[in-house]
Design an enzyme around this catalytic site. Sequence first.
Site, PDB file in Angstrom:
ATOM      1  N   ASP A   1       0.844  -1.204   0.000  1.00 20.91           N
ATOM      2  CA  ASP A   1       0.000   0.000   0.000  1.00 20.91           C
ATOM      3  C   ASP A   1       0.877   1.251   0.000  1.00 20.91           C
ATOM      4  O   ASP A   1       0.370   2.377  -0.028  1.00 20.91           O
ATOM      5  CB  ASP A   1      -1.021  -0.012   1.148  1.00 20.91           C
ATOM      6  CG  ASP A   1      -0.394  -0.098   2.514  1.00 20.91           C
ATOM      7  OD1 ASP A   1       0.848  -0.210   2.608  1.00 20.91           O
ATOM      8  OD2 ASP A   1      -1.151  -0.057   3.517  1.00 20.91           O
TER       9      ASP A   1
ATOM     10  N   GLU B   1       9.372  -4.298  10.214  1.00 21.81           N
ATOM     11  CA  GLU B   1       9.785  -3.004   9.649  1.00 21.81           C
ATOM     12  C   GLU B   1      10.377  -2.098  10.712  1.00 21.81           C
ATOM     13  O   GLU B   1       9.764  -1.865  11.759  1.00 21.81           O
ATOM     14  CB  GLU B   1       8.570  -2.333   8.978  1.00 21.81           C
ATOM     15  CG  GLU B   1       8.940  -0.987   8.363  1.00 21.81           C
ATOM     16  CD  GLU B   1       7.906  -0.453   7.372  1.00 21.81           C
ATOM     17  OE1 GLU B   1       6.921  -1.151   7.060  1.00 21.81           O
ATOM     18  OE2 GLU B   1       8.114   0.685   6.898  1.00 21.81           O
TER      19      GLU B   1
HETATM   20  O1  KIV Z   1       3.585  -1.135   1.608  1.00 21.79           O
HETATM   21  C1  KIV Z   1       4.757  -1.541   1.568  1.00 21.79           C
HETATM   22  O2  KIV Z   1       5.524  -1.258   0.622  1.00 21.79           O
HETATM   23  C2  KIV Z   1       5.238  -2.341   2.677  1.00 21.79           C
HETATM   24  C3  KIV Z   1       6.708  -2.589   2.756  1.00 21.79           C
HETATM   25  C4  KIV Z   1       7.385  -1.356   3.225  1.00 21.79           C
HETATM   26  C5  KIV Z   1       7.035  -3.744   3.603  1.00 21.79           C
HETATM   27  O3  KIV Z   1       4.479  -2.766   3.491  1.00 21.79           O
END
Ligand code: KIV
Length: 271
Positions: free
Chosen positions: A51, A189
């Site tokens: 997202d 993260e």
């Molecule tokens: O939305 C995204 O790109 C993510 C990554 C940062 C893991 O969740």
Amino acid sequence: MSVNKIIKRVTTNTILAMKANGEKVSMLTAYDYSTARALDDAGIDVLLVGDSAANVFAGYETTLPITLDNMIYHASAVARGAKRALVLVDLPFGEYQGTPEDAFKSAVRMMKESGVHALKLEGGVEILENIKKIIDAGIPVCGHLGLTPQSINKFGTFGVRAQADAEAEKLKSDALALQEIGCFAIVLEKIPAKLAKEVSESLSIPTIGIGAGNGCDGQVLVVNDMLGFTKDFKPKFLRRYMEMYDGMVEAATKYAEDVKSGNYPNESEQY
Ligand code: KIV
């Protein structure tokens, strides 16, 4: 005679076997068909339709505004481009944090309309029942702990999470609960590398880190960031493999010059 190359699809079982065999998992985000084809050709194991499309594709400050319809559009494009990679997609903010039935409906819509293979949901024990309802329907789920961007308004900053003992302890028990409920992987993260290593070693499912150090079982980056397309975004954890923004400006400048000067198109470029 044409020889069709048989490509073996990466599945959630492949990802689990990689952890068991000590092989690291490579994951990058993708939001469109052409990028998905290139990353798939490069042999990336998992394409994440993140997202983060809200940020890098649409220009929003947070991931909150992106809708389920938007995510289905991006996810179906990526699914059409990926012949080998497992395609994983984020359920967006507001589509799975209500009742288990609400979460289940969003999950089923995504699976039916996009053609992806698995879903990623942010959060721990708070959404455990909702994750269980989805997994029980045969849909693989990847967890996401640490800096969960859909909760940015609770956190207040995009800084490193779980530095304090209480938050680190909660993250450890959330990770175990997600494994227990049947998640096939967990994204970690922006947490301290020491904590990420400890969590990774305590689990039999793989952890995929972003800003979480080298002790994770795999790594993920936002493709626009690692290609240098997001010019001014340079967090400590990011390694850039290309300076795409500068390359695009150079190419577009040259094209504009050629059009203005009458140098493009030349004789071999017309009918
Ligand atoms: O939305 C995204 O790109 C993510 C990554 C940062 C893991 O969740």
